[in-house]
Write a protein that holds these residues in place. Structure first.
Motif, PDB file in Angstrom:
ATOM      1  N   VAL A 134       8.586  54.735  15.500  1.00 21.96           N
ATOM      2  CA  VAL A 134       8.503  55.449  14.230  1.00 21.96           C
ATOM      3  C   VAL A 134       9.529  54.852  13.271  1.00 21.96           C
ATOM      4  O   VAL A 134      10.635  54.505  13.684  1.00 21.96           O
ATOM      5  CB  VAL A 134       8.761  56.965  14.447  1.00 21.96           C
ATOM      6  N   THR A 135       9.144  54.711  12.030  1.00 22.22           N
ATOM      7  CA  THR A 135      10.080  54.248  11.011  1.00 22.22           C
ATOM      8  C   THR A 135      10.700  55.455  10.323  1.00 22.22           C
ATOM      9  O   THR A 135       9.984  56.306   9.776  1.00 22.22           O
ATOM     10  CB  THR A 135       9.355  53.385   9.959  1.00 22.22           C
ATOM     11  N   ILE A 136      11.999  55.524  10.371  1.00 19.08           N
ATOM     12  CA  ILE A 136      12.703  56.578   9.641  1.00 19.08           C
ATOM     13  C   ILE A 136      13.046  56.038   8.259  1.00 19.08           C
ATOM     14  O   ILE A 136      13.657  54.975   8.130  1.00 19.08           O
ATOM     15  CB  ILE A 136      13.971  57.026  10.380  1.00 19.08           C
ATOM     16  N   TYR A 137      12.604  56.758   7.249  1.00 23.08           N
ATOM     17  CA  TYR A 137      12.905  56.419   5.860  1.00 23.08           C
ATOM     18  C   TYR A 137      14.059  57.342   5.455  1.00 23.08           C
ATOM     19  O   TYR A 137      13.863  58.538   5.213  1.00 23.08           O
ATOM     20  CB  TYR A 137      11.650  56.656   5.022  1.00 23.08           C
ATOM     21  N   GLU A 138      15.245  56.784   5.438  1.00 21.20           N
ATOM     22  CA  GLU A 138      16.458  57.584   5.232  1.00 21.20           C
ATOM     23  C   GLU A 138      16.652  57.885   3.748  1.00 21.20           C
ATOM     24  O   GLU A 138      16.743  56.961   2.926  1.00 21.20           O
ATOM     25  CB  GLU A 138      17.663  56.809   5.781  1.00 21.20           C
ATOM     26  N   VAL A 139      16.724  59.177   3.437  1.00 21.68           N
ATOM     27  CA  VAL A 139      16.845  59.584   2.036  1.00 21.68           C
ATOM     28  C   VAL A 139      18.207  60.203   1.694  1.00 21.68           C
ATOM     29  O   VAL A 139      18.413  60.667   0.572  1.00 21.68           O
ATOM     30  CB  VAL A 139      15.719  60.570   1.635  1.00 21.68           C
ATOM     31  N   GLY A 140      19.136  60.174   2.669  1.00 22.02           N
ATOM     32  CA  GLY A 140      20.421  60.831   2.447  1.00 22.02           C
ATOM     33  C   GLY A 140      21.155  60.383   1.178  1.00 22.02           C
ATOM     34  O   GLY A 140      21.570  61.226   0.370  1.00 22.02           O
ATOM     35  N   ASP A 185      -1.701  55.690   8.074  1.00 21.55           N
ATOM     36  CA  ASP A 185      -0.836  54.509   7.996  1.00 21.55           C
ATOM     37  C   ASP A 185      -0.293  54.294   6.584  1.00 21.55           C
ATOM     38  O   ASP A 185       0.615  53.495   6.384  1.00 21.55           O
ATOM     39  CB  ASP A 185      -1.603  53.268   8.460  1.00 21.55           C
ATOM     40  N   GLN A 186      -0.848  55.006   5.605  1.00 17.66           N
ATOM     41  CA  GLN A 186      -0.352  54.893   4.224  1.00 17.66           C
ATOM     42  C   GLN A 186       0.512  56.087   3.830  1.00 17.66           C
ATOM     43  O   GLN A 186       0.947  56.199   2.681  1.00 17.66           O
ATOM     44  CB  GLN A 186      -1.538  54.796   3.251  1.00 17.66           C
ATOM     45  N   VAL A 187       0.732  56.973   4.794  1.00 14.38           N
ATOM     46  CA  VAL A 187       1.377  58.253   4.488  1.00 14.38           C
ATOM     47  C   VAL A 187       2.706  58.385   5.228  1.00 14.38           C
ATOM     48  O   VAL A 187       2.809  58.059   6.410  1.00 14.38           O
ATOM     49  CB  VAL A 187       0.437  59.421   4.888  1.00 14.38           C
ATOM     50  N   ALA A 188       3.712  58.841   4.501  1.00 14.54           N
ATOM     51  CA  ALA A 188       4.963  59.301   5.117  1.00 14.54           C
ATOM     52  C   ALA A 188       5.040  60.809   4.921  1.00 14.54           C
ATOM     53  O   ALA A 188       4.416  61.352   4.005  1.00 14.54           O
ATOM     54  CB  ALA A 188       6.156  58.623   4.464  1.00 14.54           C
ATOM     55  N   VAL A 189       5.806  61.475   5.784  1.00  8.51           N
ATOM     56  CA  VAL A 189       5.984  62.923   5.614  1.00  8.51           C
ATOM     57  C   VAL A 189       7.440  63.229   5.300  1.00  8.51           C
ATOM     58  O   VAL A 189       8.353  62.547   5.773  1.00  8.51           O
ATOM     59  CB  VAL A 189       5.516  63.718   6.852  1.00  8.51           C
ATOM     60  N   THR A 231       6.986  67.628  11.453  1.00  4.94           N
ATOM     61  CA  THR A 231       7.071  66.172  11.563  1.00  4.94           C
ATOM     62  C   THR A 231       6.399  65.675  12.837  1.00  4.94           C
ATOM     63  O   THR A 231       5.610  64.719  12.797  1.00  4.94           O
ATOM     64  CB  THR A 231       8.551  65.742  11.545  1.00  4.94           C
ATOM     65  N   LEU A 232       6.690  66.321  13.957  1.00  4.00           N
ATOM     66  CA  LEU A 232       6.096  65.871  15.220  1.00  4.00           C
ATOM     67  C   LEU A 232       4.579  66.033  15.182  1.00  4.00           C
ATOM     68  O   LEU A 232       3.837  65.207  15.724  1.00  4.00           O
ATOM     69  CB  LEU A 232       6.710  66.621  16.400  1.00  4.00           C
ATOM     70  N   THR A 233       4.117  67.087  14.517  1.00  3.33           N
ATOM     71  CA  THR A 233       2.670  67.273  14.364  1.00  3.33           C
ATOM     72  C   THR A 233       2.063  66.109  13.572  1.00  3.33           C
ATOM     73  O   THR A 233       1.009  65.577  13.942  1.00  3.33           O
ATOM     74  CB  THR A 233       2.386  68.609  13.658  1.00  3.33           C
ATOM     75  N   GLN A 290       1.685  63.126  15.678  1.00  2.00           N
ATOM     76  CA  GLN A 290       0.556  63.235  16.616  1.00  2.00           C
ATOM     77  C   GLN A 290      -0.779  63.003  15.913  1.00  2.00           C
ATOM     78  O   GLN A 290      -1.812  62.910  16.572  1.00  2.00           O
ATOM     79  CB  GLN A 290       0.563  64.621  17.284  1.00  2.00           C
ATOM     80  N   HIS A 291      -0.746  62.933  14.598  1.00  3.13           N
ATOM     81  CA  HIS A 291      -1.975  62.698  13.840  1.00  3.13           C
ATOM     82  C   HIS A 291      -1.922  61.396  13.064  1.00  3.13           C
ATOM     83  O   HIS A 291      -2.556  61.258  12.016  1.00  3.13           O
ATOM     84  CB  HIS A 291      -2.285  63.904  12.940  1.00  3.13           C
ATOM     85  N   GLY A 292      -1.162  60.446  13.566  1.00  6.35           N
ATOM     86  CA  GLY A 292      -1.255  59.077  13.064  1.00  6.35           C
ATOM     87  C   GLY A 292      -0.196  58.651  12.068  1.00  6.35           C
ATOM     88  O   GLY A 292      -0.112  57.459  11.740  1.00  6.35           O
ATOM     89  N   VAL A 293       0.601  59.571  11.559  1.00  7.21           N
ATOM     90  CA  VAL A 293       1.660  59.196  10.621  1.00  7.21           C
ATOM     91  C   VAL A 293       2.752  58.442  11.387  1.00  7.21           C
ATOM     92  O   VAL A 293       3.043  58.781  12.542  1.00  7.21           O
ATOM     93  CB  VAL A 293       2.221  60.455   9.913  1.00  7.21           C
ATOM     94  N   ARG A 294       3.333  57.432  10.752  1.00  6.36           N
ATOM     95  CA  ARG A 294       4.322  56.597  11.433  1.00  6.36           C
ATOM     96  C   ARG A 294       5.629  56.458  10.668  1.00  6.36           C
ATOM     97  O   ARG A 294       6.541  55.749  11.108  1.00  6.36           O
ATOM     98  CB  ARG A 294       3.739  55.187  11.679  1.00  6.36           C
ATOM     99  N   VAL A 295       5.708  57.062   9.494  1.00 11.45           N
ATOM    100  CA  VAL A 295       6.927  56.978   8.675  1.00 11.45           C
ATOM    101  C   VAL A 295       7.388  58.400   8.367  1.00 11.45           C
ATOM    102  O   VAL A 295       6.606  59.234   7.904  1.00 11.45           O
ATOM    103  CB  VAL A 295       6.675  56.211   7.362  1.00 11.45           C
ATOM    104  N   VAL A 296       8.651  58.659   8.638  1.00  9.80           N
ATOM    105  CA  VAL A 296       9.207  60.000   8.461  1.00  9.80           C
ATOM    106  C   VAL A 296      10.443  59.927   7.569  1.00  9.80           C
ATOM    107  O   VAL A 296      11.360  59.151   7.833  1.00  9.80           O
ATOM    108  CB  VAL A 296       9.601  60.619   9.823  1.00  9.80           C
ATOM    109  N   ASP A 297      10.468  60.745   6.532  1.00  6.09           N
ATOM    110  CA  ASP A 297      11.659  60.873   5.696  1.00  6.09           C
ATOM    111  C   ASP A 297      12.648  61.830   6.361  1.00  6.09           C
ATOM    112  O   ASP A 297      12.251  62.891   6.876  1.00  6.09           O
ATOM    113  CB  ASP A 297      11.301  61.448   4.320  1.00  6.09           C
TER     114      ASP A 297
END
Lengths: 315, 315
Positions: free
Chosen positions: A21-27, A218-222, A235-237, A240-247
């Motif tokens: 998973v790619t973490i997109y850090e917004v701090g 694949d075009q979506v971050a949460v 986020t974990l949900t 489980q539905h294909g998202v790979r980038v998390v803020d």
């Protein structure tokens, strides 16, 4: 009781999750924009350096917003000067509210930008001082010129679940705004539950509706806020539905200066604990991240909201 | 910004969840046993009454533990006297550490009891002053006599994921202890992540292993602590794998007097927010629960850890 040892997550894989998973850090941006006082630019630069050292590969650095709007981020140019080569590249996005912000960013050699849209009319008015339609018109040349200049472009969409003034936000309305932004050519959408009210069923419905509209996971971050304790479960949900980038924001910093009820972001440490625990690779060193939050909490003069930071830093 | 309205969860069903979940409220026992000072018995009785009024149907009232072990709960008899008919029935369990505690409970007309076992030797020694095997021997007559007297019997199993001294706890070891307890005739197991280190993959593995050993998810409750922010995600995972009973403490109170690193329980409000948001019935009135936590926080002189309480009570 002094013999209790310091805990680390145990690894037990979870079916249905990705390997990485790619973490997109917004701090540095989303976190610090909501601080009551401006953090010195040298501290911001050190914060970014520590985040990168901890293994985060994508860090949103700041916002090229007018200083009178968000004085906390009024030092974007100085920050990039201090960061030097660390502050550019497609994994160092900056927020640009409009063409003027884009110009400032491009002048500093930035080549990844993010625009900040709203799924609701009320928040568009409050945050952007225009309607949703007008804001999309405003973004069109920003996105086009950024792409023309070779930059990577993300679009945040805020209030995708609930709105503090309008209440529940219809999924179709969110999909419409997202589709407009993708039609402009954006590379990635970040769908935000700005006030943290959503729950996992809503996440599934929105991710599915976007997919049905041609915007694949694949075009979506949460982007979840933990106002009601739902951020990690949501986020974990999504994963489980294909998202790979998390803020996420290190320490759980953050909020929104224009919506009182928007409190802290999903804490990067709490996310990393979960992903480490399920064997999902992030590249992040949890200990280094906790040290960074502990240091940043000292700079800010208050403890980090992250549960992991509180548990480990107190141990 | 004063026009922002108070938020309530929106309902969007989540595939794979049950229609109804039973919340097993542990606040009066697990929550209050860890308070630095004893709460007056009249306040405890009022707490229980408010929890019942809020729609919780199962509330663990107290522990018949020797006063010298847990002085915070040294008023079990007085509490039951104050509660009168509200304090008995199969949905008003009390903890009984041993036969002496069972005798005291039965004398007060209790007909639902819980014993508290450990999956690890170190915690058994620290909490029960005997080995796991010896503690199971101690529980045998407690469970038998309770069942003979017509009572419902639950067994807590603590340290089912990690142990602060031993580290990761093998799933097979947990299953062995659980199997022994079910062989004694217990009606329900509550598997506890006492120090909050587990993640969803581990939950799936343990629930599956128990099922493979003949202990179906209909006999299992889950008990998560939010020390590392994982409690809600773990709980929802268990619900997706057949578990229907969830332990939670109103306000997120709680911990364990014998393990420093065990902090607050899953907050009932955060759980109810999630379940309301996914259309899973609990019978609980979230507003009444938040009012109860706000009132209890005043009694305790500090804010409730629950994120929902902080968001709604401040709003």
């Amino acid at each position: 009781m002094t013999t209790e040892s310091r805990q680390l997550p145990m690894t037990v894989p979870m079916p249905g999750l990705p390997d990485r998973v790619t973490i997109y850090e917004v701090g540095p941006r989303d976190g610090l924009q909501n601080e009551p006082t401006a953090v010195p630019v040298e501290v911001k630069a050190e914060f970014v350096r520590r985040l990168l050292d901890a293994g985060l590969d994508t860090v949103e650095l700041t916002s090229f917003v007018p200083q009178r709007w968000v004085p906390q981020l009024g030092d974007a140019e100085e920050l990039l000067d201090l960061l030097g080569p660390l502050g550019t590249g497609r994994q160092r996005p900056v927020l640009v509210p409009n063409e003027r912000g884009l110009d400032r960013a491009l002048d500093k050699g930035v080549n990844a930008v993010a625009v900040f849209a709203s799924a609701t009319e009320t928040f568009a008015r409050k945050n952007l001082n225009r309607s949703v339609g007008e804001s999309l018109e405003m973004f069109a040349p920003v996105v086009r010129r950024a792409l023309d200049g070779g930059a990577w472009v993300r679009a945040y969409v805020s209030m995708c679940f609930g709105d503090p003034w309008e209440g529940p936000v219809p999924v179709g309305q969110v999909v419409d705004v997202c589709s407009h932004l993708m039609d402009l050519g954006c590379d990635q959408l970040s769908i935000g539950d700005t006030i943290g009210v959503g729950t996992p069923g809503h996440v599934v419905r929105l991710v599915t509706a976007l997919d049905d509209a041609g915007i694949g996971p694949d075009q979506v971050a949460v982007h979840f806020h933990d106002t009601y304790g739902q951020a990690l479960a949501n986020t974990l949900t999504a994963l489980q539905h294909g998202v790979r980038v998390v803020d996420a924001a290190t320490g759980g910093l953050g909020g929104c200066p224009y919506a009182r009820s928007a409190t802290g972001n999903l804490a990067t440490e709490d996310l990393v604990w979960a992903l480490d625990g399920m064997g999902v690779e992030t590249g992040v060193d949890l200990d280094a991240l906790v040290s960074t939050s502990t240091w940043m909490a000292e700079q800010l003069g208050r403890p980090a909201p992250s549960r992991v930071v509180r548990a480990l830093a107190g141990g």
